[in-house]
Design an enzyme around this catalytic site. Structure first.
Site, short mmCIF file in Angstrom:
data_model
loop_
_atom_site.label_atom_id
_atom_site.label_comp_id
_atom_site.label_asym_id
_atom_site.label_seq_id
_atom_site.Cartn_x
_atom_site.Cartn_y
_atom_site.Cartn_z
N ASP A 99 -29.84 9.53 11.14
CA ASP A 99 -29.49 9.44 9.72
C ASP A 99 -30.04 10.68 8.99
OD1 ASP A 99 -28.51 8.19 7.41
OD2 ASP A 99 -30.39 7.13 7.03
N HIS A 100 -29.19 11.36 8.25
CA HIS A 100 -29.61 12.52 7.43
C HIS A 100 -30.36 13.61 8.20
CE1 HIS A 100 -28.29 10.83 3.62
NE2 HIS A 100 -28.83 9.69 3.99
N ALA A 145 -25.92 1.99 0.08
CA ALA A 145 -25.04 0.85 -0.14
C ALA A 145 -25.75 -0.50 -0.09
CB ALA A 145 -23.90 0.89 0.87
N ASN A 187 -24.11 2.01 4.91
CA ASN A 187 -25.52 2.22 5.26
C ASN A 187 -26.44 1.29 4.48
OD1 ASN A 187 -24.62 4.34 6.79
ND2 ASN A 187 -25.92 5.87 5.84
O1 LIG Z 1 -27.94 5.32 2.84
C1 LIG Z 1 -28.91 4.81 3.36
C2 LIG Z 1 -29.47 5.40 4.59
O2 LIG Z 1 -28.87 6.61 4.92
C3 LIG Z 1 -29.59 3.58 2.85
O3 LIG Z 1 -29.19 3.25 1.56
P1 LIG Z 1 -29.97 2.11 0.73
O4 LIG Z 1 -31.20 2.76 0.16
O5 LIG Z 1 -29.02 1.69 -0.36
O6 LIG Z 1 -30.28 1.01 1.66
O1 LIG Z 2 -31.46 7.57 3.35
C1 LIG Z 2 -32.61 7.24 3.53
C2 LIG Z 2 -32.95 6.04 4.35
O2 LIG Z 2 -33.17 4.92 3.53
C3 LIG Z 2 -34.12 6.34 5.23
O3 LIG Z 2 -35.30 6.41 4.50
P1 LIG Z 2 -36.58 7.20 5.10
O4 LIG Z 2 -36.16 8.64 5.14
O5 LIG Z 2 -37.68 6.89 4.14
O6 LIG Z 2 -36.81 6.64 6.48
ZN LIG Z 3 -28.26 7.84 3.33
ZN LIG Z 4 -27.48 13.27 1.73
#
Ligand SMILES: O=C(CO)COP(=O)(O)O
Ligand SMILES: O=C[C@H](O)COP(=O)(O)O
Ligand SMILES: [Zn+2]
Ligand SMILES: [Zn+2]
Length: 308
Positions: free
Chosen positions: A81-82, A212, A253
């Site tokens: 993720d990211h 989301a 997500n």
């Molecule tokens: O987009 C997310 C993780 O990449 C999570 O989103 P929320 O903070 O809305 O749960």
């Molecule tokens: O987009 C962010 C997610 O909620 C993950 O959060 P984190 O980077 O604190 O693990």
């Molecule tokens: Zn995200």
């Molecule tokens: Zn982003």
């Protein structure tokens, strides 16, 4: 059954519903989510942020997810993720993830394209799918805070050019959602006209909605009832997520709702059982709360039960 990419999942759900992508940080979170997906026979994406990787270590999360696949018999996609640069994406591709996100959304358009393309070339050569992001969400992402003024919605024509030039497999778009527990000040609003436009210009192409979580009021209330201070929290209403799932959004997500479910349950447990100190005593109900919350999402919000 090995880990799978998101390709087949997205084909199966496109236009009907969305696959849940849940952020994982430890064993109990993984088990709660996987138990729910198994009972619902739902496709599942487990995603790991850079912060999660730092907290739990890549190899621990990887092995836990592999164990979950073996134990449950489910097809699971393990996704970064990211990812903020090429190196972290490469490390996850090399380290057994089946999908990665390269988030170049803070870069100028041409640089986002160049970086995404580089990750796509590397990942595709190893059979790994790539999510990219265009447009900027407001809110908190790791330690990066994006103010509402610095956020900008995804431009539909740029989205087409971006997908064509990069070859990315799915695209995260900004239509008004944001990360964290404080998504809207007044009424919740998403730009569905923009989503419709993007989907019509990219027919059949999987779109992704970050930020989301619904910020379920029952968990916020429970946190506050048992000593928490979570004021003014507001998320994306469930009916908006259902609608997005019929409009080309294939991946939704969710992290904040997991955090709230877990924390509310642990706070309640300690308030009612102040003498407890065995972590299993409070992690077991926390895992159970995650399971029932995720089941509810799969069945009533994502609508992806029995979509294997
Ligand atoms: O987009 C997310 C993780 O990449 C999570 O989103 P929320 O903070 O809305 O749960
Ligand atoms: O987009 C962010 C997610 O909620 C993950 O959060 P984190 O980077 O604190 O693990
Ligand atoms: Zn995200
Ligand atoms: Zn982003």
């Amino acid at each position: 059954m090995p880990l799978v990419t998101s390709t087949e999942m997205f084909k199966k759900v496109y236009g009907k519903c969305a696959v849940g992508a849940f952020n994982v940080n430890n064993m109990e979170i993984i088990q709660g989510i996987v138990d729910a997906a198994k009972e619902e026979q739902a496709p599942l994406i487990l995603q790991v942020s850079a912060g999660a990787r730092k907290y739990a270590k890549h190899i621990y999360l990887m092995k836990l997810v592999e164990a979950a696949v073996e134990d449950s018999g489910l097809s699971i996609c393990l996704h970064l993720d990211h990812g903020e640069d090429f190196e972290i994406c490469k490390s996850c591709v090399d380290g057994g993830f089946t999908s990665v996100m390269i988030d170049g959304s803070k870069l100028p358009f041409a640089e986002n394209i160049a970086l995404t393309k580089k990750v796509v070339e590397y990942a595709h050569a190893k059979g790994v799918t790539v999510e990219a992001e265009l447009g900027r969400l407001a809110g908190v992402e790791d330690d990066v805070k994006v103010s509402a003024a610095d956020s900008s919605y995804t431009d539909p024509d740029q989205a087409v050019e971006f997908v064509q030039k990069t070859g990315c497999d799915s695209l995260a778009i900004a239509i008004g959602t944001s990360h964290g527990a404080y998504k809207f000040k007044g009424e919740a609003k998403l730009d569905f006209a923009r989503l419709g436009k993007i989907a019509s210009l990219l027919p059949g192409y999987p779109l992704v909605l970050h930020g989301a979580s619904t910020v379920l009021p029952e968990f916020v209330a429970k946190c506050n009832q048992y000593g928490g201070e979570i004021k003014g929290a507001q998320g994306v209403p469930e009916e908006m997520l259902r609608k997005a799932g019929t409009m080309g959004v294939c991946k939704i997500n969710i992290d904040t709702d997991l955090r709230l479910a877990m924390t509310a349950t642990i706070r309640e447990h300690f308030a009612n059982n102040p003498a407890d100190f065995d972590p299993r005593q409070y992690l077991k109900p926390a895992r159970g709360a995650i399971k029932s919350m995720v089941k509810h999402k799969i069945r009533n919000v994502l609508n992806c039960s029995n979509q294997l």
